[in-house]
Design a protein around this motif. Structure first.
Motif, PDB file in Angstrom:
ATOM      1  N   UNK A  80     -40.040  51.128 -28.398  1.00  7.38           N
ATOM      2  CA  UNK A  80     -38.627  51.270 -28.761  1.00  7.38           C
ATOM      3  C   UNK A  80     -37.732  51.129 -27.537  1.00  7.38           C
ATOM      4  N   UNK A  81     -36.535  50.618 -27.770  1.00  8.17           N
ATOM      5  CA  UNK A  81     -35.576  50.463 -26.694  1.00  8.17           C
ATOM      6  C   UNK A  81     -35.743  49.178 -25.901  1.00  8.17           C
ATOM      7  N   UNK A  82     -36.656  48.332 -26.338  1.00  4.61           N
ATOM      8  CA  UNK A  82     -36.874  47.061 -25.642  1.00  4.61           C
ATOM      9  C   UNK A  82     -35.957  46.015 -26.262  1.00  4.61           C
ATOM     10  N   UNK A  83     -35.209  45.324 -25.418  1.00  2.81           N
ATOM     11  CA  UNK A  83     -34.323  44.255 -25.874  1.00  2.81           C
ATOM     12  C   UNK A  83     -35.098  42.954 -25.882  1.00  2.81           C
ATOM     13  N   UNK A  84     -35.222  42.347 -27.048  1.00  2.34           N
ATOM     14  CA  UNK A  84     -35.935  41.083 -27.185  1.00  2.34           C
ATOM     15  C   UNK A  84     -34.956  39.944 -26.935  1.00  2.34           C
ATOM     16  N   UNK A  85     -35.367  39.008 -26.091  1.00  2.00           N
ATOM     17  CA  UNK A  85     -34.559  37.810 -25.836  1.00  2.00           C
ATOM     18  C   UNK A  85     -35.238  36.629 -26.509  1.00  2.00           C
ATOM     19  N   UNK A  86     -34.430  35.762 -27.073  1.00  2.00           N
ATOM     20  CA  UNK A  86     -34.937  34.616 -27.826  1.00  2.00           C
ATOM     21  C   UNK A  86     -34.543  33.303 -27.165  1.00  2.00           C
ATOM     22  N   UNK A  87     -35.411  32.321 -27.296  1.00  2.00           N
ATOM     23  CA  UNK A  87     -35.140  30.953 -26.855  1.00  2.00           C
ATOM     24  C   UNK A  87     -35.925  30.024 -27.762  1.00  2.00           C
ATOM     25  N   UNK A  88     -35.546  28.766 -27.768  1.00  2.00           N
ATOM     26  CA  UNK A  88     -36.289  27.807 -28.587  1.00  2.00           C
ATOM     27  C   UNK A  88     -37.525  27.334 -27.840  1.00  2.00           C
ATOM     28  N   UNK A  89     -38.518  26.955 -28.610  1.00  2.00           N
ATOM     29  CA  UNK A  89     -39.679  26.236 -28.091  1.00  2.00           C
ATOM     30  C   UNK A  89     -39.277  24.772 -28.251  1.00  2.00           C
ATOM     31  N   UNK A  90     -38.661  24.210 -27.215  1.00  2.00           N
ATOM     32  CA  UNK A  90     -38.075  22.879 -27.324  1.00  2.00           C
ATOM     33  C   UNK A  90     -39.073  21.816 -27.757  1.00  2.00           C
ATOM     34  N   UNK A  91     -40.303  21.903 -27.297  1.00  2.00           N
ATOM     35  CA  UNK A  91     -41.323  20.936 -27.691  1.00  2.00           C
ATOM     36  C   UNK A  91     -41.577  20.992 -29.197  1.00  2.00           C
ATOM     37  N   UNK A  92     -41.676  22.199 -29.738  1.00  2.00           N
ATOM     38  CA  UNK A  92     -41.926  22.352 -31.175  1.00  2.00           C
ATOM     39  C   UNK A  92     -40.717  21.900 -32.002  1.00  2.00           C
ATOM     40  N   UNK A  93     -39.513  22.192 -31.527  1.00  2.00           N
ATOM     41  CA  UNK A  93     -38.301  21.767 -32.244  1.00  2.00           C
ATOM     42  C   UNK A  93     -38.201  20.241 -32.247  1.00  2.00           C
ATOM     43  N   UNK A  94     -38.486  19.627 -31.120  1.00  2.00           N
ATOM     44  CA  UNK A  94     -38.460  18.164 -31.041  1.00  2.00           C
ATOM     45  C   UNK A  94     -39.512  17.562 -31.964  1.00  2.00           C
ATOM     46  N   UNK A  95     -40.697  18.160 -31.998  1.00  2.00           N
ATOM     47  CA  UNK A  95     -41.753  17.678 -32.891  1.00  2.00           C
ATOM     48  C   UNK A  95     -41.312  17.767 -34.352  1.00  2.00           C
ATOM     49  N   UNK A  96     -40.698  18.876 -34.731  1.00  2.00           N
ATOM     50  CA  UNK A  96     -40.204  19.047 -36.100  1.00  2.00           C
ATOM     51  C   UNK A  96     -39.156  17.982 -36.421  1.00  2.00           C
ATOM     52  N   UNK A  97     -38.245  17.765 -35.490  1.00  2.00           N
ATOM     53  CA  UNK A  97     -37.196  16.754 -35.657  1.00  2.00           C
ATOM     54  C   UNK A  97     -37.814  15.365 -35.864  1.00  2.00           C
ATOM     55  N   UNK A  98     -38.788  15.022 -35.039  1.00  2.00           N
ATOM     56  CA  UNK A  98     -39.426  13.705 -35.160  1.00  2.00           C
ATOM     57  C   UNK A  98     -40.192  13.576 -36.466  1.00  2.00           C
ATOM     58  N   UNK A  99     -40.906  14.621 -36.861  1.00  2.00           N
ATOM     59  CA  UNK A  99     -41.662  14.570 -38.126  1.00  2.00           C
ATOM     60  C   UNK A  99     -40.724  14.374 -39.308  1.00  2.00           C
ATOM     61  N   UNK A 100     -39.612  15.066 -39.309  1.00  2.00           N
ATOM     62  CA  UNK A 100     -38.640  14.899 -40.385  1.00  2.00           C
ATOM     63  C   UNK A 100     -38.021  13.509 -40.327  1.00  2.00           C
ATOM     64  N   UNK A 101     -37.708  13.028 -39.120  1.00  2.00           N
ATOM     65  CA  UNK A 101     -37.141  11.681 -38.965  1.00  2.00           C
ATOM     66  C   UNK A 101     -38.071  10.601 -39.490  1.00  2.00           C
ATOM     67  N   UNK A 102     -39.362  10.712 -39.194  1.00  2.00           N
ATOM     68  CA  UNK A 102     -40.331   9.749 -39.725  1.00  2.00           C
ATOM     69  C   UNK A 102     -40.422   9.862 -41.242  1.00  2.00           C
ATOM     70  N   UNK A 103     -40.399  11.097 -41.756  1.00  2.00           N
ATOM     71  CA  UNK A 103     -40.544  11.312 -43.199  1.00  2.00           C
ATOM     72  C   UNK A 103     -39.384  10.723 -43.989  1.00  2.00           C
ATOM     73  N   UNK A 104     -38.184  10.732 -43.418  1.00  2.00           N
ATOM     74  CA  UNK A 104     -37.030  10.223 -44.172  1.00  2.00           C
ATOM     75  C   UNK A 104     -36.686   8.793 -43.790  1.00  2.00           C
ATOM     76  N   UNK A 105     -37.504   8.190 -42.912  1.00  2.00           N
ATOM     77  CA  UNK A 105     -37.306   6.793 -42.579  1.00  2.00           C
ATOM     78  C   UNK A 105     -36.340   6.533 -41.439  1.00  2.00           C
ATOM     79  N   UNK A 106     -35.940   7.579 -40.739  1.00  2.00           N
ATOM     80  CA  UNK A 106     -35.054   7.430 -39.595  1.00  2.00           C
ATOM     81  C   UNK A 106     -35.765   6.723 -38.446  1.00  2.00           C
ATOM     82  N   UNK A 107     -37.032   7.030 -38.311  1.00  2.00           N
ATOM     83  CA  UNK A 107     -37.871   6.418 -37.284  1.00  2.00           C
ATOM     84  C   UNK A 107     -39.021   5.689 -37.972  1.00  2.00           C
ATOM     85  N   UNK A 108     -39.579   4.720 -37.312  1.00  2.00           N
ATOM     86  CA  UNK A 108     -40.744   4.039 -37.867  1.00  2.00           C
ATOM     87  C   UNK A 108     -41.817   3.927 -36.795  1.00  2.00           C
ATOM     88  N   UNK A 109     -43.029   3.768 -37.256  1.00  2.00           N
ATOM     89  CA  UNK A 109     -44.167   3.637 -36.309  1.00  2.00           C
ATOM     90  C   UNK A 109     -44.133   2.337 -35.563  1.00  2.00           C
TER      91      UNK A 109
END
Length: 109
Positions: A80-109
């Motif tokens: 108790x009393x511990x302040x949690x600090x948050x940040x993004x896992x930029x690699x994972x966010x970028x991977x999610x972005x790319x996977x969604x982009x490929x899925x909707x046709x924004x990017x192609x192989x």
């Protein structure tokens, strides 16, 4: 109970869409990418949402590997009393972005 519509060929988008899920999660990721290592208070202030709305989504994003808590929320809960600090896992966010982009046709192989 009605089933959710799932168009043919949408399987690749299902996981990224499920992980991101809603505008609150997108807002949290956007804020944390611009403002890493902050506690929940500034996130709530920036999004104009309460902690009861933000905290569960932060935990979901952490469980999905998109957000890193320091210390991890499991450790912080035991101390108790511990302040949690948050940040993004930029690699994972970028991977999610790319996977969604490929899925909707924004990017192609």
């Amino acid at each position: 109970m009605p089933k959710l519509a799932q168009p043919a060929g949408s399987g690749d988008a299902q996981e990224p869409v499920a992980i991101l899920g809603n505008l609150v999660k997108a807002g949290i990721l956007r804020y944390l990418r611009a403002n890493p290592n902050v506690t929940v208070g500034p996130i709530c202030d920036a999004l104009q949402l309460g902690p009861t709305t933000v905290l569960p989504r932060l935990k979901e994003l952490e469980a999905a590997g998109l957000v890193v808590a320091d210390p991890p929320t499991t450790e912080a809960q035991s101390r108790r009393g511990v302040w949690v600090k948050y940040r993004t896992n930029n690699e994972a966010v970028t991977d999610l972005y790319l996977r969604l982009g490929f899925a909707i046709g924004e990017f192609s192989d």
